[in-house]
Design a protein around this motif. Structure first.
Motif, PDB file in Angstrom:
ATOM      1  N   ALA A  30      40.027  45.260  35.382  1.00  0.00           N
ATOM      2  CA  ALA A  30      38.658  44.931  34.972  1.00  0.00           C
ATOM      3  C   ALA A  30      37.642  45.875  35.621  1.00  0.00           C
ATOM      4  O   ALA A  30      36.664  46.294  34.987  1.00  0.00           O
ATOM      5  N   LYS A  31      37.873  46.225  36.891  1.00  0.00           N
ATOM      6  CA  LYS A  31      36.963  47.170  37.579  1.00  0.00           C
ATOM      7  C   LYS A  31      37.008  48.538  36.911  1.00  0.00           C
ATOM      8  O   LYS A  31      35.973  49.179  36.704  1.00  0.00           O
ATOM      9  N   LYS A  32      38.212  49.009  36.580  1.00  0.00           N
ATOM     10  CA  LYS A  32      38.351  50.324  35.956  1.00  0.00           C
ATOM     11  C   LYS A  32      37.776  50.341  34.541  1.00  0.00           C
ATOM     12  O   LYS A  32      37.415  51.398  34.019  1.00  0.00           O
ATOM     13  N   LEU A  33      37.668  49.179  33.905  1.00  0.00           N
ATOM     14  CA  LEU A  33      37.033  49.071  32.583  1.00  0.00           C
ATOM     15  C   LEU A  33      35.521  48.918  32.699  1.00  0.00           C
ATOM     16  O   LEU A  33      34.838  48.774  31.677  1.00  0.00           O
ATOM     17  N   ASN A  34      35.006  48.912  33.926  1.00  0.00           N
ATOM     18  CA  ASN A  34      33.564  48.747  34.185  1.00  0.00           C
ATOM     19  C   ASN A  34      33.029  47.422  33.651  1.00  0.00           C
ATOM     20  O   ASN A  34      31.924  47.347  33.103  1.00  0.00           O
ATOM     21  N   CYS A  35      33.833  46.370  33.800  1.00  0.00           N
ATOM     22  CA  CYS A  35      33.383  45.039  33.392  1.00  0.00           C
ATOM     23  C   CYS A  35      32.325  44.539  34.379  1.00  0.00           C
ATOM     24  O   CYS A  35      32.175  45.072  35.485  1.00  0.00           O
ATOM     25  N   SER A  36      31.610  43.508  33.971  1.00  0.00           N
ATOM     26  CA  SER A  36      30.559  42.953  34.821  1.00  0.00           C
ATOM     27  C   SER A  36      31.160  42.332  36.078  1.00  0.00           C
ATOM     28  O   SER A  36      32.339  41.947  36.104  1.00  0.00           O
ATOM     29  N   ASN A  37      30.357  42.207  37.118  1.00  0.00           N
ATOM     30  CA  ASN A  37      30.816  41.586  38.361  1.00  0.00           C
ATOM     31  C   ASN A  37      31.275  40.147  38.133  1.00  0.00           C
ATOM     32  O   ASN A  37      32.245  39.682  38.739  1.00  0.00           O
ATOM     33  N   LYS A  38      30.564  39.444  37.248  1.00  0.00           N
ATOM     34  CA  LYS A  38      30.926  38.050  36.941  1.00  0.00           C
ATOM     35  C   LYS A  38      32.314  38.001  36.292  1.00  0.00           C
ATOM     36  O   LYS A  38      33.153  37.163  36.634  1.00  0.00           O
ATOM     37  N   PHE A  39      32.552  38.904  35.334  1.00  0.00           N
ATOM     38  CA  PHE A  39      33.835  38.942  34.648  1.00  0.00           C
ATOM     39  C   PHE A  39      34.959  39.245  35.645  1.00  0.00           C
ATOM     40  O   PHE A  39      36.000  38.587  35.654  1.00  0.00           O
ATOM     41  N   ILE A  40      34.738  40.247  36.513  1.00  0.00           N
ATOM     42  CA  ILE A  40      35.758  40.638  37.501  1.00  0.00           C
ATOM     43  C   ILE A  40      36.056  39.466  38.437  1.00  0.00           C
ATOM     44  O   ILE A  40      37.216  39.173  38.748  1.00  0.00           O
ATOM     45  N   SER A  41      34.996  38.782  38.868  1.00  0.00           N
ATOM     46  CA  SER A  41      35.168  37.649  39.777  1.00  0.00           C
ATOM     47  C   SER A  41      35.989  36.540  39.124  1.00  0.00           C
ATOM     48  O   SER A  41      36.905  35.977  39.740  1.00  0.00           O
ATOM     49  N   GLU A  42      35.698  36.250  37.851  1.00  0.00           N
ATOM     50  CA  GLU A  42      36.381  35.145  37.181  1.00  0.00           C
ATOM     51  C   GLU A  42      37.834  35.487  36.857  1.00  0.00           C
ATOM     52  O   GLU A  42      38.734  34.659  37.057  1.00  0.00           O
ATOM     53  N   ILE A  43      38.074  36.708  36.373  1.00  0.00           N
ATOM     54  CA  ILE A  43      39.463  37.042  36.034  1.00  0.00           C
ATOM     55  C   ILE A  43      40.315  37.139  37.293  1.00  0.00           C
ATOM     56  O   ILE A  43      41.511  36.836  37.270  1.00  0.00           O
ATOM     57  N   SER A  44      39.701  37.506  38.415  1.00  0.00           N
ATOM     58  CA  SER A  44      40.454  37.591  39.672  1.00  0.00           C
ATOM     59  C   SER A  44      40.851  36.206  40.184  1.00  0.00           C
ATOM     60  O   SER A  44      41.766  36.071  40.985  1.00  0.00           O
ATOM     61  N   LYS A  45      40.131  35.166  39.732  1.00  0.00           N
ATOM     62  CA  LYS A  45      40.478  33.791  40.117  1.00  0.00           C
ATOM     63  C   LYS A  45      41.396  33.129  39.089  1.00  0.00           C
ATOM     64  O   LYS A  45      42.313  32.400  39.435  1.00  0.00           O
ATOM     65  N   PHE A  46      41.124  33.390  37.792  1.00  0.00           N
ATOM     66  CA  PHE A  46      41.731  32.585  36.744  1.00  0.00           C
ATOM     67  C   PHE A  46      42.988  33.191  36.123  1.00  0.00           C
ATOM     68  O   PHE A  46      43.694  32.511  35.377  1.00  0.00           O
ATOM     69  N   ALA A  47      43.274  34.455  36.395  1.00  0.00           N
ATOM     70  CA  ALA A  47      44.495  35.053  35.840  1.00  0.00           C
ATOM     71  C   ALA A  47      45.718  34.246  36.264  1.00  0.00           C
ATOM     72  O   ALA A  47      46.684  34.105  35.514  1.00  0.00           O
ATOM     73  N   SER A  48      45.660  33.685  37.464  1.00  0.00           N
ATOM     74  CA  SER A  48      46.795  32.933  38.004  1.00  0.00           C
ATOM     75  C   SER A  48      47.091  31.660  37.224  1.00  0.00           C
ATOM     76  O   SER A  48      48.160  31.058  37.380  1.00  0.00           O
ATOM     77  N   LEU A  49      46.148  31.233  36.376  1.00  0.00           N
ATOM     78  CA  LEU A  49      46.354  30.001  35.606  1.00  0.00           C
ATOM     79  C   LEU A  49      47.019  30.257  34.259  1.00  0.00           C
ATOM     80  O   LEU A  49      47.164  29.340  33.453  1.00  0.00           O
ATOM     81  N   HIS A  50      47.440  31.508  34.016  1.00  0.00           N
ATOM     82  CA  HIS A  50      47.923  31.855  32.675  1.00  0.00           C
ATOM     83  C   HIS A  50      49.081  30.980  32.211  1.00  0.00           C
ATOM     84  O   HIS A  50      49.172  30.629  31.044  1.00  0.00           O
ATOM     85  N   ASP A  51      49.983  30.619  33.112  1.00  0.00           N
ATOM     86  CA  ASP A  51      51.177  29.855  32.727  1.00  0.00           C
ATOM     87  C   ASP A  51      51.148  28.412  33.206  1.00  0.00           C
ATOM     88  O   ASP A  51      52.196  27.777  33.311  1.00  0.00           O
ATOM     89  N   ILE A  52      49.946  27.856  33.492  1.00  0.00           N
ATOM     90  CA  ILE A  52      49.874  26.487  33.979  1.00  0.00           C
ATOM     91  C   ILE A  52      50.494  25.511  32.982  1.00  0.00           C
ATOM     92  O   ILE A  52      51.040  24.476  33.349  1.00  0.00           O
ATOM     93  N   GLY A  53      50.465  25.861  31.687  1.00  0.00           N
ATOM     94  CA  GLY A  53      51.031  24.983  30.663  1.00  0.00           C
ATOM     95  C   GLY A  53      52.527  24.802  30.772  1.00  0.00           C
ATOM     96  O   GLY A  53      53.093  23.891  30.157  1.00  0.00           O
ATOM     97  N   LYS A  54      53.199  25.637  31.558  1.00  0.00           N
ATOM     98  CA  LYS A  54      54.656  25.510  31.688  1.00  0.00           C
ATOM     99  C   LYS A  54      55.064  24.255  32.452  1.00  0.00           C
ATOM    100  O   LYS A  54      56.249  23.901  32.466  1.00  0.00           O
TER     101      LYS A  54
END
Length: 700
Positions: free
Chosen positions: A543-567
């Motif tokens: 996300a940083k290398k894509l020059n995403c917003s600080n808010k986006f980087i902050s959220e994806i850095s927290k929420f990526a870990s929830l990708h497989d919670i449905g398992k």
């Protein structure tokens, strides 16, 4: 304690409810576009319809609810089919609801799913048709429609008779010049025909088309539709829209007038016990699906309802009636029950009911199809009036099996926390229709008309199914949640009250929720702990290398870990199977995307977390799941996590495979650029691949 699991989720979802907020660019667009037209094909459905010269329906209610926030007027304009097809094919319309998505139109329009999902059905008039050989019959189909597109894809060899309009199609059906008319399950508003669902075709959505260069408008419409994640908003709008629609649709019908003339009140026989989620008592009041429908009847026709438990008293409608033992003449079906056998022995699987002999079998009622069979002759049937009593007797081994509806019984087992004592042994093909039973054809016609037809209506109206329906939590999280939930809820409520004007406190709540989900996932799979940590790091880096917003980087850095919670809703026997999965097992695995999305959306964590859970298995070329989105249709956060997840999964050693080297994983990722992965994200991975290897080594 039976409600503790969903009290936790429901309480927090109320605190963290969705709010409609716009970015600076979106506000500027709304300020400069004080009036925007929404075009649609004239229809006669609850979501959009014309009453005299006024457009009404669910969508109108939704836009009017937020008009003061939008500060822009959205005008609904209906077009006939030839006008709409011509204008959208020439890209003359900015915003169009309920249109077919085609490759040609995709050149000019961005398509999103509307609120309305539907199934493709075959309508027929003659009840003696051979439904197993419908390939040999004459099939009517409306040309240039989504159902035509889907039928050609899944049923290409049928004998089609093309017509321009539904009116013409119904005429041919009435004259018996065709055997079937292919339609969406939202198109037969009179419920006058028999129908069956075409199982090969998955549930789809009506589409909304927006010109691609209208970037802010696309975002505004998405956010507006998103407000339907709020159950209160859903209920308010659908209730009002349905009341207005059916009041106007039915008031001139003969059966409506006859009921008004013949009844000063409606006497309804209700069960004397809870039948989740169809009927139950909550805080001393009747609740559930059938009560919702009866109250809707009373509201539309302005006739009060009186309830009775006594079957010897004169009554007009039996609220919970079925084919089994139904003495009434008419049955307005609202539910189809799947017969299942439950046992108190773990890992006992039955191939058929005939395997049960000389056993004590508990049951509420016996399906018609089972009457006079060897199953009844070979066993002692113990009749129960209360499912809770039956299940507790099964758990205590006072009976050997329980025969009942699969969905309702499974829900009750989880609510009673009996999933470690009662197990599914067999799912039979014996089905039973459940509905409102009555001797009065006028009442039968009324209920048949107001029973929900679209998946959206069913989802919203069946909200009593949603609140207790967290069975996927109880298997893996019961011990975890029960041990900390009371303390955790109290702490979070205190935090919330202090956090109303304090964003730092709100962040604590959110972090606590995410941390709890991650711990729940680790309980389900001990190998995922470091994987989820690394996924956050990979995703933030991209996300940083894509020059995403600080808010986006902050959220994806927290929420990526929830990708497989449905398992946590998928069986361990499938998740940890050392060999190749069967096609059926893979379909079960795929369900984790939806389970994860539903869990996260109810917790109101945010759109980025929801998109990651739901879309991280989509592929750039459109061959992924669950929706088959392609290219930029896939949210950016999901595209990022897709690559990060695959890289780490390749590197990680699992029970069913050895880990790949960095070089091997690198080659696979680069090879799948433009097919599985977004080429722009692959380019970043290729350029900075050593950073990915570093993250993996330092966090393993």
């Amino acid at each position: 304690m039976r409600f503790i699991l969903y009290i936790f989720i429901f309480t927090l979802s109320k605190f963290l409810s969705y709010s409609l907020e716009f970015s600076h660019q979106e506000k500027e667009w709304l300020n400069s576009n004080k009036s925007t037209n929404i075009y649609f094909l004239n229809t006669d459905q609850v979501y959009l319809y014309k009453d005299k010269d006024k457009i009404e329906g669910l969508y109108v209610e939704l836009f009017e609810k937020y008009e003061s926030i939008l500060k822009s007027k959205f005008n609904f304009i209906d077009l006939n089919k030839s006008e709409l097809v011509n204008d959208i094919n020439n890209a003359n319309l900015k915003l169009v609801f309920n249109v077919v998505q085609t490759p040609e139109r995709e050149k000019h329009y961005h398509f999103i799913n509307s609120l309305i999902s539907y199934d493709i059905i075959a309508l027929y008039k003659k009840n003696n048709l051979d439904l197993n050989n419908f390939e040999n019959l004459k099939i009517g189909i409306i040309s240039n429609t989504s159902q035509e597109k889907l039928m050609k894809q899944y049923y290409s060899k049928l004998n089609y008779e093309y017509v321009d309009t539904y009116k013409k199609g119904f005429e041919l059906l009435e004259k018996e010049e065709i055997d079937f008319l292919i339609a969406k399950n939202i198109d037969d508003i009179s419920n006058k025909y028999y129908h069956f669902k075409l199982e090969k075709i998955p549930t789809d959505y009506l589409k909304i088309a927006i010109l691609k260069d209208e970037v802010e408008l696309i975002s505004v419409i998405k956010k507006l539709l998103k407000t339907f994640n709020d159950e209160t908003v859903k209920h308010e709008i659908i209730k009002k829209a349905r009341y207005n629609f059916y009041k106007k649709q039915l008031v001139e019908k003969d059966f409506y007038k006859n009921i008004k003339n013949n009844y000063s009140e409606l006497v309804v026989l209700i069960p004397d016990h809870d039948v989740y989620p169809l009927f139950y008592k909550k805080a001393g009041l009747f609740s559930g699906y059938i009560i919702d429908r009866l109250e809707e009847f009373s509201s539309i026709i302005s006739i009060p309802i009186r309830y009775t438990y006594n079957p010897q008293e004169r009554y007009d409608v039996r609220a919970l009636d079925s084919e089994a033992g139904n003495n009434e003449r008419y049955l307005s079906e609202y539910y189809e029950a799947d017969t299942a056998v439950f046992t108190n022995k773990k890992n006992e699987f039955l191939n058929s009911l005939d395997e049960i002999k000389n056993k004590r079998v508990g049951a509420i009622s016996i399906r018609n199809q089972l009457q006079n069979t060897v199953f009844l002759e070979n066993n002692k049937i113990v009749k129960y009036s209360n499912i809770n009593k039956a299940l507790n007797d099964l758990a205590d081994k006072k009976i050997d099996y329980f025969l009942g509806d699969y969905k309702i019984t499974s829900l009750e087992i989880n609510l009673d926390l009996l999933s470690d004592k009662i197990f599914l042994a067999h799912l039979s093909n014996v089905k039973n229709k459940v509905g409102f039973g009555t001797n009065d054809k006028n009442l039968y016609d009324f209920f048949n008309n107001i029973l929900p037809k679209t998946s959206l209506e069913k989802d919203i109206i069946n909200r009593v199914f949603i609140k207790p329906n967290i069975s996927f939590l109880s298997y893996k999280l019961a011990g975890f949640v029960l041990s900390i939930s009371l303390f955790f809820i109290i702490i979070l409520i205190v935090l919330y009250k202090k956090a109303i004007d304090n964003s730092n406190k709100y962040k604590q709540i959110l972090d606590a929720l995410v941390d709890s989900f991650e711990k729940a996932n680790e309980l389900n799979d001990t190998e995922t702990g470091e994987h989820t940590k690394r996924l956050n790091l990979y995703s933030a880096f991209i996300a940083k290398k894509l020059n995403c917003s600080n808010k986006f980087i902050s959220e994806i850095s927290k929420f990526a870990s929830l990708h497989d919670i449905g398992k946590i809703g998928v069986s361990d026997s499938i998740l940890k199977k050392p060999g190749k999965l069967t096609a059926e097992e893979f379909e079960k695995i795929k369900e984790h995307s939806k389970i994860g999305f539903e869990l996260i959306s109810r917790m109101k964590i945010g759109e980025i977390a929801e998109n990651i859970a739901f879309y991280h298995h989509e592929k750039w070329n459109g061959t992924g799941y669950p929706k088959g989105l392609k290219e930029l249709e896939i949210p950016l956060e999901a595209r990022i996590v897709a690559l990060a997840d695959v890289y780490d999964a390749l590197r990680q050693k699992r029970v069913y495979k050895d880990g790949f080297t960095h070089e091997e994983a690198f080659k696979i990722i680069v090879k799948d650029s433009g097919t599985h992965f977004d080429p722009e994200i692959v380019a970043i991975f290729e350029k900075y691949n050593s950073e990915f290897e570093k993250i993996f080594i330092q966090n393993s």
